[in-house]
Design an enzyme around this catalytic site. Sequence first.
Site, PDB file in Angstrom:
ATOM      1  CB  CYS A   2      -0.900   0.011   1.242  1.00 10.23           C
ATOM      2  SG  CYS A   2      -1.913  -1.475   1.415  1.00 10.23           S
ATOM      3  NE  ARG A  50      -7.336  -3.848   1.282  1.00  8.79           N
ATOM      4  CZ  ARG A  50      -8.376  -4.672   1.457  1.00  8.79           C
ATOM      5  NH1 ARG A  50      -9.613  -4.197   1.328  1.00  8.79           N
ATOM      6  NH2 ARG A  50      -8.186  -5.943   1.762  1.00  8.79           N
ATOM      7  CG  LEU A  51      -1.709  -3.590  -4.424  1.00 11.12           C
ATOM      8  CD1 LEU A  51      -2.560  -3.369  -5.662  1.00 11.12           C
ATOM      9  CD2 LEU A  51      -0.232  -3.557  -4.787  1.00 11.12           C
ATOM     10  CB  ILE A  53      -1.822  -8.504  -1.586  1.00 13.23           C
ATOM     11  CG1 ILE A  53      -1.439  -7.625  -2.786  1.00 13.23           C
ATOM     12  CG2 ILE A  53      -1.000  -9.799  -1.577  1.00 13.23           C
ATOM     13  CD1 ILE A  53      -0.001  -7.223  -2.843  1.00 13.23           C
ATOM     14  CG  ASN A  75       4.026   0.132   1.924  1.00 11.21           C
ATOM     15  OD1 ASN A  75       3.603  -0.714   1.148  1.00 11.21           O
ATOM     16  ND2 ASN A  75       5.106   0.859   1.682  1.00 11.21           N
ATOM     17  CG  ASP A 100      -0.321  -8.783   6.338  1.00 13.83           C
ATOM     18  OD1 ASP A 100      -1.359  -8.172   6.033  1.00 13.83           O
ATOM     19  OD2 ASP A 100       0.745  -8.632   5.722  1.00 13.83           O
ATOM     20  N   GLY A 373      14.857 -12.307  -7.457  1.00 15.16           N
ATOM     21  CA  GLY A 373      16.070 -12.844  -6.849  1.00 15.16           C
ATOM     22  C   GLY A 373      16.981 -11.822  -6.211  1.00 15.16           C
TER      23      GLY A 373
END
Length: 578
Positions: A2, A50-51, A53, A75, A100, A373
């Site tokens: 976020c 807000r994103l 997920i 975030n 979370d 990675g």
Amino acid sequence: MCGICGVVTLKDKITKEKLLQMSETIAHRGPDGEGYWINSEETVGLGHRRLSIIDLSNAGYQPMKYLDRYILIFNGEIYNYLELKDELISKGYTFHSHTDTEVLMALYDRYKENCLQYLDGMFAFALYDDKDKILFCARDRFGEKPFYYHYKKDNEFYFASEMKALWAAGICRHVNENMLFNYIAYGHLQNPDNLSETFYTGISKLEAANFLKIDTTNCHIIEKKQYWKLAVKESENISVESAKEKFEELFLTSVKRRLRSDVPVGSSLSGGLDSSLVVMTIDEIKRGTGQLQKTFSARFPGYFKDEGTYMQLVIDRCNVESHFTYPSEESLLKGIEKVFYYQEEPFGSASICAQYEVMRLAKENDVTVLLDGQGADEILAGYHNYFHAFFKELKTTSPRLYQTETTAYLNMQKNSSINPAIKNNFKSVLRNYGGAPYRLAKKAKQYYRQAIFPEFNTDFYHTHGRQVFQFKPAFRRLNDSLLWDTTVVGLEQLLRYADRNSMSHSVEVRLPFLNHQLVEFTFTLPANFKIREGWTKWIMRATFQHVLPVEIAWRKDKIGYEPPQRSWMDAKEIKDLI
């Protein structure tokens, strides 16, 4: 993932309009919703984009409240939130969502600032305690997620995920000329002596692995502290087999946790050792589930550093749907102003623009989360300049092994056009010696250039020319060199590029190699577990050679995320733009 912003002020009343004005500038970080909260005294305000997920329902809406006491804007991702949630439930805590974020608030209620020790994640957050009138702000261990702030004691404290939100609130946008000089003259992107410094005066960043507390009744920072510190603790008795077993266990755990998502997860694939291992590990984990992994790559056909051949080796062995973008001087011209806007601070390579195109490609293909990675080179000695410190260490501790290793290295790289063997010329020796002499030599060279071919206004040079930042010391132990790049200058720059590029397209990047327990373990390994017989990242190659194609597991060349920048710079349109 976020975008966050907020204000503590004793000067003016906080308004909804001001918070929304700030959050609107970072809407790209969270296009799925916006929220704000202002306390009854109108002295503390929090804004959020807000994103979605984890838990896509309205239960994940922020600012989030808990126990009629805490208000949080967050975030990032806490990858071990399920394990933490089970532990907290056993201690009597209850939850109303599957997020979370709620777990983090319960953890803070139980352990206060010590909650940070329990987190496996990337994060920047601000939590307001309405009982104690304290604003608690924290940033993850490596600086994956950003936190910028402007502070005037007894007056105001503004913070946000990106500096553009601070400018929108009226914070002045004045260039830090000392940072500017060091960047133009020496290529510095950070000040090693002050990691909170940015390219703008009056705006600081909360350093990685730090928290701060604001007493909102008087707008004082009452505590700012580093809560985690990475250290070199080499084990003398560890065997190769036990090291391989532990490395594999920690890496697999890290990847599995970073696959937790309620939206599609894909991977970046460059063709190198690190991203290839991430893609093929995910393929192993998902085998038999019928789930297709999408990969996203940048190609540079015709360029001798194009890694398409290695990408195809991975694609052919995995259940993936591959996607490619082909950055060029045209895409550089078209996109560079946007990259400038999102990055906010300088960067030193056109590879950042290529990475921007990869993130755009993921967004266009409806993938919100990408595993990548990044981080492996810094913790496992992936760059060839680490041979300097490695050979220094062996020369002192094991002269016989030094001879064996230098011979192996020279034989391996003698015909390499990409990673040619280290030359013992004056420049190399001086850099290898490091410290004050190297700094003095760089200053003298710049003084000469300024006298003969002036790059700077005379007044500007005389004001800032003596304020040269510290260069990387010439370490005599490999792990000390890796520690500098991981925690001081090096890794965090790359994390900034990835965060801004991904979030500009509302995409989240997750980095399995930056699980802190995995990183701590790698710094217990002696140097010859990381470089051996001329091979960089030896322990990773040896551990996962059964997973990777042999052509990748034992690649001799190391190519950074490198486009044909030199030829791009020769294009007339780009020269005109410059």
